[in-house]
Enzyme design. Structure first.
Site, PDB file in Angstrom:
ATOM      1  N   SER A   1      33.847   8.015  82.488  1.00  0.00           N
ATOM      2  CA  SER A   1      32.922   7.991  83.627  1.00  0.00           C
ATOM      3  C   SER A   1      32.227   6.647  83.712  1.00  0.00           C
ATOM      4  O   SER A   1      31.962   6.007  82.695  1.00  0.00           O
ATOM      5  CB  SER A   1      31.871   9.097  83.497  1.00  0.00           C
ATOM      6  OG  SER A   1      30.952   8.822  82.457  1.00  0.00           O
TER       7      SER A   1
ATOM      8  N   ASP B   1      39.345   8.979  70.264  1.00  0.00           N
ATOM      9  CA  ASP B   1      38.093   8.839  71.015  1.00  0.00           C
ATOM     10  C   ASP B   1      37.222   7.879  70.200  1.00  0.00           C
ATOM     11  O   ASP B   1      36.709   8.266  69.148  1.00  0.00           O
ATOM     12  CB  ASP B   1      37.436  10.217  71.175  1.00  0.00           C
ATOM     13  CG  ASP B   1      36.220  10.176  72.091  1.00  0.00           C
ATOM     14  OD1 ASP B   1      36.145   9.279  72.956  1.00  0.00           O
ATOM     15  OD2 ASP B   1      35.336  11.047  71.938  1.00  0.00           O
TER      16      ASP B   1
ATOM     17  N   ASP C   1      26.731   4.480  73.522  1.00  0.00           N
ATOM     18  CA  ASP C   1      26.636   5.001  74.883  1.00  0.00           C
ATOM     19  C   ASP C   1      25.554   4.252  75.657  1.00  0.00           C
ATOM     20  O   ASP C   1      24.523   3.890  75.084  1.00  0.00           O
ATOM     21  CB  ASP C   1      26.316   6.506  74.851  1.00  0.00           C
ATOM     22  CG  ASP C   1      26.741   7.211  76.135  1.00  0.00           C
ATOM     23  OD1 ASP C   1      27.301   6.558  77.036  1.00  0.00           O
ATOM     24  OD2 ASP C   1      26.508   8.437  76.230  1.00  0.00           O
TER      25      ASP C   1
ATOM     26  N   ASP D   1      33.162  14.515  73.447  1.00  0.00           N
ATOM     27  CA  ASP D   1      33.905  15.253  72.417  1.00  0.00           C
ATOM     28  C   ASP D   1      34.580  16.470  73.038  1.00  0.00           C
ATOM     29  O   ASP D   1      35.748  16.761  72.754  1.00  0.00           O
ATOM     30  CB  ASP D   1      32.950  15.691  71.295  1.00  0.00           C
ATOM     31  CG  ASP D   1      32.122  14.534  70.764  1.00  0.00           C
ATOM     32  OD1 ASP D   1      32.618  13.388  70.804  1.00  0.00           O
ATOM     33  OD2 ASP D   1      30.981  14.758  70.323  1.00  0.00           O
TER      34      ASP D   1
ATOM     35  N   ASN E   1      34.112   6.016  76.478  1.00  0.00           N
ATOM     36  CA  ASN E   1      33.202   6.001  77.621  1.00  0.00           C
ATOM     37  C   ASN E   1      33.151   4.548  78.126  1.00  0.00           C
ATOM     38  O   ASN E   1      33.741   3.647  77.515  1.00  0.00           O
ATOM     39  CB  ASN E   1      31.825   6.610  77.271  1.00  0.00           C
ATOM     40  CG  ASN E   1      31.062   5.840  76.186  1.00  0.00           C
ATOM     41  OD1 ASN E   1      31.202   4.621  76.071  1.00  0.00           O
ATOM     42  ND2 ASN E   1      30.261   6.554  75.408  1.00  0.00           N
TER      43      ASN E   1
ATOM     44  N   SER F   1      32.755  14.524  63.369  1.00  0.00           N
ATOM     45  CA  SER F   1      31.513  14.895  62.689  1.00  0.00           C
ATOM     46  C   SER F   1      31.349  16.412  62.630  1.00  0.00           C
ATOM     47  O   SER F   1      31.948  17.147  63.415  1.00  0.00           O
ATOM     48  CB  SER F   1      30.325  14.307  63.453  1.00  0.00           C
ATOM     49  OG  SER F   1      30.292  14.842  64.757  1.00  0.00           O
TER      50      SER F   1
ATOM     51  N   GLU G   1      31.984   1.981  75.508  1.00  0.00           N
ATOM     52  CA  GLU G   1      32.950   1.725  74.429  1.00  0.00           C
ATOM     53  C   GLU G   1      34.145   0.921  74.943  1.00  0.00           C
ATOM     54  O   GLU G   1      34.668   0.045  74.233  1.00  0.00           O
ATOM     55  CB  GLU G   1      33.405   3.058  73.825  1.00  0.00           C
ATOM     56  CG  GLU G   1      32.289   3.729  73.027  1.00  0.00           C
ATOM     57  CD  GLU G   1      32.378   5.242  72.979  1.00  0.00           C
ATOM     58  OE1 GLU G   1      31.621   5.839  72.204  1.00  0.00           O
ATOM     59  OE2 GLU G   1      33.183   5.840  73.736  1.00  0.00           O
TER      60      GLU G   1
ATOM     61  N   THR H   1      29.485  15.572  75.355  1.00  0.00           N
ATOM     62  CA  THR H   1      30.345  15.663  76.545  1.00  0.00           C
ATOM     63  C   THR H   1      31.701  15.010  76.292  1.00  0.00           C
ATOM     64  O   THR H   1      32.740  15.573  76.628  1.00  0.00           O
ATOM     65  CB  THR H   1      29.669  15.000  77.761  1.00  0.00           C
ATOM     66  OG1 THR H   1      29.151  13.723  77.382  1.00  0.00           O
ATOM     67  CG2 THR H   1      28.522  15.858  78.286  1.00  0.00           C
TER      68      THR H   1
HETATM   69  P1  ADP Z   1      30.544  10.220  76.364  1.00  0.00           P
HETATM   70  O1  ADP Z   1      29.943  11.593  76.264  1.00  0.00           O
HETATM   71  O2  ADP Z   1      31.579   9.951  75.345  1.00  0.00           O
HETATM   72  O3  ADP Z   1      29.517   9.121  76.471  1.00  0.00           O
HETATM   73  P2  ADP Z   1      30.847  10.355  79.232  1.00  0.00           P
HETATM   74  O4  ADP Z   1      29.382  10.067  79.321  1.00  0.00           O
HETATM   75  O5  ADP Z   1      31.751   9.589  80.106  1.00  0.00           O
HETATM   76  O6  ADP Z   1      31.387  10.209  77.749  1.00  0.00           O
HETATM   77  O7  ADP Z   1      31.013  11.926  79.502  1.00  0.00           O
HETATM   78  C1  ADP Z   1      32.268  12.572  79.399  1.00  0.00           C
HETATM   79  C2  ADP Z   1      32.486  13.447  80.614  1.00  0.00           C
HETATM   80  O8  ADP Z   1      31.423  14.401  80.722  1.00  0.00           O
HETATM   81  C3  ADP Z   1      32.493  12.668  81.938  1.00  0.00           C
HETATM   82  O9  ADP Z   1      33.811  12.307  82.263  1.00  0.00           O
HETATM   83  C4  ADP Z   1      31.927  13.688  82.911  1.00  0.00           C
HETATM   84  O10 ADP Z   1      32.974  14.537  83.347  1.00  0.00           O
HETATM   85  C5  ADP Z   1      30.988  14.536  82.066  1.00  0.00           C
HETATM   86  N1  ADP Z   1      29.579  14.102  82.144  1.00  0.00           N
HETATM   87  C6  ADP Z   1      28.839  13.521  81.171  1.00  0.00           C
HETATM   88  N2  ADP Z   1      27.584  13.309  81.561  1.00  0.00           N
HETATM   89  C7  ADP Z   1      27.490  13.771  82.826  1.00  0.00           C
HETATM   90  C8  ADP Z   1      26.435  13.853  83.790  1.00  0.00           C
HETATM   91  N3  ADP Z   1      25.195  13.405  83.526  1.00  0.00           N
HETATM   92  N4  ADP Z   1      26.726  14.389  85.004  1.00  0.00           N
HETATM   93  C9  ADP Z   1      27.956  14.852  85.281  1.00  0.00           C
HETATM   94  N5  ADP Z   1      28.980  14.808  84.418  1.00  0.00           N
HETATM   95  C10 ADP Z   1      28.767  14.284  83.203  1.00  0.00           C
HETATM   96 CA    CA Z   2      27.951   8.999  78.054  1.00  0.00          CA
HETATM   97 CA    CA Z   3      31.458   9.788  73.107  1.00  0.00          CA
END
Ligand code: ADP
Ligand code: CA
Ligand code: CA
Length: 300
Positions: free
Chosen positions: A187, A118, A123, A230, A150, A12, A153, A228
């Site tokens: 995560s 990805d 989420d 991305d 994530n 995007s 997903e 995060t």
């Molecule tokens: P997405 O953003 O795709 O939903 P995640 O939520 O797993 O994926 O976030 C990706 C990465 O960003 C995680 O592996 C972690 O390292 C970091 N991260 C995201 N949110 C947090 C948070 N609230 N606290 C600490 N680290 C975070």
């Molecule tokens: Ca997330």
């Molecule tokens: Ca994502």
């Protein structure tokens, strides 16, 4: 040319803030990559804000772009493809053809293509794509070398509800069964350890029978951040260019911790406005290249 640092990045674009190509291009460019962006949407901001305006690419537009790229013979020049937010089943299917086309063109020249997929679909229990997009991703994932879902997903795609390590391992196995060599479930929170986020990296050598597993933790920072994933996928690609994947996973986790901390230190804690919580991507140059934090990635 000794090393090819060329990427086709299909994600995007937002005018304000840091998600998709806005979150991925700058870090990758800092690492010295040429990032050729295909903007699947061109929107005012990410979808967390109450109002979104802009344009969404349709299949014809995607194919027209590819036609131009093909006609100018750009396609075989890409060492990497990375995909993020698409939310259009026709385009997801067409990207599968793009990956195959580029892979075939490069194989003729004895060159590699690595595809980082990805699968951006939702989420924390909220799906923000159509069901048909999910089905299309199940096919796209078959030609991915690296998948970075994530936990939600990973659950949607595999049908296994990821709530702990056992279920994360089962979900990772689903990806391997589809042919994805490397899976990172970025995560997930575990009941017995609420102050940390756990991650899983599972890798299966081509033709292998048992995957190698790695895991680790990063401290959980209260609140929700956008972009995060991305930034993680882009950083993972950048570091995997010079390090083994399990090493790259730890450094990319470190980048995210640094950038989230920088964001919080500048007024973007978990309770602040969405605008304040936009990741401080451009203010974190050192962290993007060489993060102060590196997560330990332990073999299981
Ligand atoms: P997405 O953003 O795709 O939903 P995640 O939520 O797993 O994926 O976030 C990706 C990465 O960003 C995680 O592996 C972690 O390292 C970091 N991260 C995201 N949110 C947090 C948070 N609230 N606290 C600490 N680290 C975070
Ligand atoms: Ca997330
Ligand atoms: Ca994502």
């Amino acid at each position: 040319m000794s090393e090819e640092k060329t990427i086709l990045s299909i994600q995007s674009h937002v005018t304000h803030g840091y998600v998709g190509n806005k979150a991925a291009s700058f870090p990758l460019q800092l690492h010295g990559f040429d990032v050729d962006g295909v903007n699947t949407v061109s929107l005012s901001n990410h979808s967390g804000y109450p109002i979104i305006r802009g344009h969404r690419m349709d299949l014809q537009e995607y194919e027209t772009l590819m036609e131009g790229m093909r006609a100018n013979n750009f396609l075989p020049s890409y060492r990497y493809i990375i995909t993020g937010y698409i939310n259009n089943a026709d385009i997801v299917r067409s990207i599968r053809d793009t990956v195959k086309e580029i892979r075939t063109l490069r194989e003729k020249e004895g060159k590699k293509l690595t595809f980082f997929c990805d699968p951006v679909m939702g989420d924390d229990g909220v799906m923000y794509c159509k069901q048909e997009v999910l089905e299309a991703y199940r096919e796209l994932i078959q030609c991915a070398d690296v998948a970075t879902p994530n936990y939600y997903e990973a659950s949607l795609l595999s049908g296994v509800n990821v709530t702990d390590m056992t279920t994360a391992l089962q979900a990772a196995d689903w990806f391997h069964a589809q042919g994805t060599q490397n899976v990172i479930i970025k995560s997930f929170r575990m009941k017995e350890d609420p102050q940390n986020l756990h991650f899983l990296f599972s890798t299966m050598a081509a033709g292998g029978k048992t995957p190698q597993r790695f895991t680790g933790v990063v401290p959980y920072h209260e609140g929700r951040y956008t972009g995060t994933g991305d930034l993680f996928a882009a950083s993972l690609l950048a570091f995997s260019h010079q390090h083994p994947m399990e090493v790259a996973v730890g450094i990319a986790m470190g980048v995210l911790q640094d950038v989230i901390l920088a964001t919080r230190n500048e007024g973007g804690d978990g309770t602040s406005s969405l605008m304040n919580r936009e990741l401080r991507v451009t203010k974190s140059v050192q962290s993007l290249l060489n993060p102060a934090t590196v997560a330990e990635v332990k073999p299981m």
